[in-house]
Write a protein that holds these residues in place. Structure first.
Motif, PDB file in Angstrom:
ATOM      1  N   GLY A 245       2.180 -35.813  41.615  1.00 45.71           N
ATOM      2  CA  GLY A 245       2.644 -34.997  40.497  1.00 45.71           C
ATOM      3  C   GLY A 245       2.873 -35.813  39.234  1.00 45.71           C
TER       4      GLY A 245
ATOM      5  N   LYS B  83      -2.132 -34.690  32.263  1.00 47.16           N
ATOM      6  CA  LYS B  83      -2.068 -33.479  31.448  1.00 47.16           C
ATOM      7  C   LYS B  83      -1.532 -33.762  30.057  1.00 47.16           C
TER       8      LYS B  83
ATOM      9  N   ILE C 280      -4.057 -28.276  39.048  1.00 44.91           N
ATOM     10  CA  ILE C 280      -2.745 -27.619  39.105  1.00 44.91           C
ATOM     11  C   ILE C 280      -2.900 -26.106  39.229  1.00 44.91           C
TER      12      ILE C 280
ATOM     13  N   ARG D 126      -1.771 -23.996  42.583  1.00 45.52           N
ATOM     14  CA  ARG D 126      -0.698 -23.010  42.416  1.00 45.52           C
ATOM     15  C   ARG D 126      -1.207 -21.575  42.561  1.00 45.52           C
TER      16      ARG D 126
ATOM     17  N   ALA E 120       1.119 -30.366  42.758  1.00 40.73           N
ATOM     18  CA  ALA E 120       0.837 -29.460  41.637  1.00 40.73           C
ATOM     19  C   ALA E 120       2.125 -28.944  41.007  1.00 40.73           C
ATOM     20  N   TYR E 121       3.124 -28.644  41.826  1.00 43.46           N
ATOM     21  CA  TYR E 121       4.390 -28.124  41.297  1.00 43.46           C
ATOM     22  C   TYR E 121       5.228 -29.243  40.672  1.00 43.46           C
TER      23      TYR E 121
ATOM     24  N   ALA F  63       4.063 -31.833  39.260  1.00 40.53           N
ATOM     25  CA  ALA F  63       3.416 -32.195  37.993  1.00 40.53           C
ATOM     26  C   ALA F  63       4.003 -31.413  36.825  1.00 40.53           C
ATOM     27  N   GLU F  64       4.220 -30.140  37.026  1.00 42.39           N
ATOM     28  CA  GLU F  64       4.793 -29.315  35.951  1.00 42.39           C
ATOM     29  C   GLU F  64       6.258 -29.647  35.717  1.00 42.39           C
TER      30      GLU F  64
END
Length: 487
Positions: free
Chosen positions: A306, A313, A328, A332, A370-371, A373-374
């Motif tokens: 992440g 990003k 991502i 998701r 993926a989560y 990362a945000e």
């Protein structure tokens, strides 16, 4: 014309000699079987089953050790002995067995499976080793309500997913509403809790549940196609393996060995010399250990992935940003269950033999990444941009400023969200039970199948999950307070 005749007269003997030397395969050529050769080279027969289906296969305490037993397991052992190899049991969810067979994860399926038209398109089956009748179970107070197959108009009927019982409910119980579930104990729990009004099960399994539940009885319902042949599934184009398996089945029939296998299974099913916790406590301890391990690995490597994705990003490179966004959004936007199947079965197609645990850890890490990362991206963006500019004005490079100035502040901001992700992964790890990883939900299914108690095992699991998540939440709260006081 004479010239052509002379040409063919000269060339024909040469062609005959050349063709005779070519390795042309004929109907009398020796049969080959890659799966059989692999089994013999390995010295091990890998059999897949779903061990929540007593008396076919279930967990029991044998000499103080948790062991998968049942008459299907005894049949598997007989085949392995006849082949002269060791037996290895791979425990999976019932609806994952065919996928595991087709991708080479297992060699045989011995799990009360019946040949159907759809299954025969994908795999081969041995000769039948047992004929069983399908039975309808209802609550005792409803026994007089259901007498024929015409008495089920608008009635919910519980069946196992992708089973012959599912087809019977659709084809013969007129107007019924099939409710398809993966595990038999869950079907029985739905019946006892009045979520469904009838259940279709195979005779031996049905008899076991009726014997252990005084509020359940058999309905006087007879099916036209109610007899089912139970056989062993194997990959297509395995002639030698099929011949050897059929030979073992014939030996079992000729010597009436199946009756002995059934008696042994029944003896283990009804051992009640310990209370529930004494008998099944080790299942929950084992499952809790796997659950914590899966969550730790998932968040650890998910956090690393992440962080990388978040920096990609935020990068000025359009290619890196595009790759991060695609990954991502894809992860998701797809269910974790699908991702687990892709990792476990997809790697098999590619020739990578990942274990169930490794596949579960990888799938959870990829999903969590993926989560996270945000979360990381939001934490970095929350730091005042002036701090990055100040660091650059002092001579720091972009990576140095990010490492020493921005990320330490971002971590403090995102710690609560990361802690919440850890708690979420603990709960989501239950999905990997479908490929046979022995975490809490998987072990609860094993306890259901062995104890014939459909509700209590899940109640115990819910309490364990609560203890785990509550403890972790409190520990994260302490860490958060300490970091806030260190400012």
């Amino acid at each position: 014309m004479k010239t052509w005749k002379k040409f063919f007269t000269l060339i024909l003997p040469v062609l005959i000699v050349v063709l005779s030397l070519l390795p042309i395969k004929t109907a009398f050529a020796e049969e080959t079987d890659a799966v059989y050769d692999k089994i013999m080279d390995r010295g091990e027969l890998i059999v897949g089953l779903s061990a929540d289906y007593a008396p076919y296969e279930f967990h029991a305490n044998v000499d103080g050790k948790d062991t998968i037993v049942g008459f299907d397991v005894a049949i598997a052992q007989k085949i392995a002995d006849d082949l002269g190899v060791d037996l290895k049991i791979e425990e999976l969810g019932f609806d994952a067995l065919l996928g595991a067979l087709k991708t080479g994860k297992i060699d045989l399926i011995i799990s009360g499976m019946a040949p159907t038209v759809e299954r025969l398109k994908e795999v081969d089956f041995s000769t039948a080793y047992m004929d069983v009748q399908q039975r309808v179970i209802v609550r005792k107070e409803d026994q007089d309500t259901f007498k024929t197959t015409d008495d089920f108009e608008g009635i919910k009927v519980g069946v196992q997913k992708q089973s012959t019982q599912e087809e019977l409910a659709k084809n013969e119980l007129t107007g019924s509403i099939p409710t398809s579930l993966q595990k038999v104990p869950d079907i029985i729990m739905n019946l006892k809790n009045k979520k469904v009004d009838a259940v279709i099960l195979e005779g031996p399994v049905a008899e076991a549940y009726v014997d252990r539940n005084d509020d359940l009885v058999f309905a006087d319902v007879e099916f036209v196609e109610g007899e089912k042949q139970t056989a062993i599934a194997m990959a297509k184009n395995t002639p030698i393996l099929k011949e050897r398996v059929n030979a073992s089945i014939q030996t079992i029939k000729d010597n009436n060995l199946l009756d002995g296998y059934k008696k042994d299974a029944a003896a283990l099913m009804f051992e009640d010399n310990e209370n529930f916790i004494q008998k099944y406590g080790r299942f929950y301890l084992n499952g809790a250990g796997y659950t914590i391990f899966l969550a730790f690995i998932g968040v650890l490597f998910g956090g690393i992935l992440g962080g990388i994705l978040a920096l990609m990003k935020l990068s000025k490179s359009k290619i890196l940003r595009a790759l991060a966004i695609i990954y991502i959004e894809y992860v998701r936007g797809t269910p974790l269950l699908v991702q687990i199947f892709i990792v476990y079965f997809g790697t098999g197609v590619l020739g990578l033999d990942l274990s169930k645990l490794a596949a579960g850890c990888i799938a959870l890490s990829l999903n969590s990444g993926a989560y996270v990362a945000e979360i990381v991206r939001a934490g970095i963006n929350a730091v005042n941009k002036g701090q990055l500019e100040a660091a650059r004005s002092l001579g720091m490079t972009q990576p140095q400023a990010m490492r020493y100035i921005i990320l330490p502040q971002a971590i403090k901001n995102i710690l609560p969200a990361l802690g919440n992700e850890f708690v979420t992964v603990i709960k989501e790890s239950s999905v990997v039970s479908v490929i046979g990883v022995s975490e809490l939900i998987f072990q609860a299914g094993n306890v259901q199948g062995a104890s014939f108690k459909p509700f209590l095992p899940y109640l115990v699991v819910s309490l364990i999950y609560f203890v785990l998540t509550f403890t972790i939440s409190r520990l994260l709260g302490v860490a958060e307070r300490r970091m806030s006081t260190s400012d």
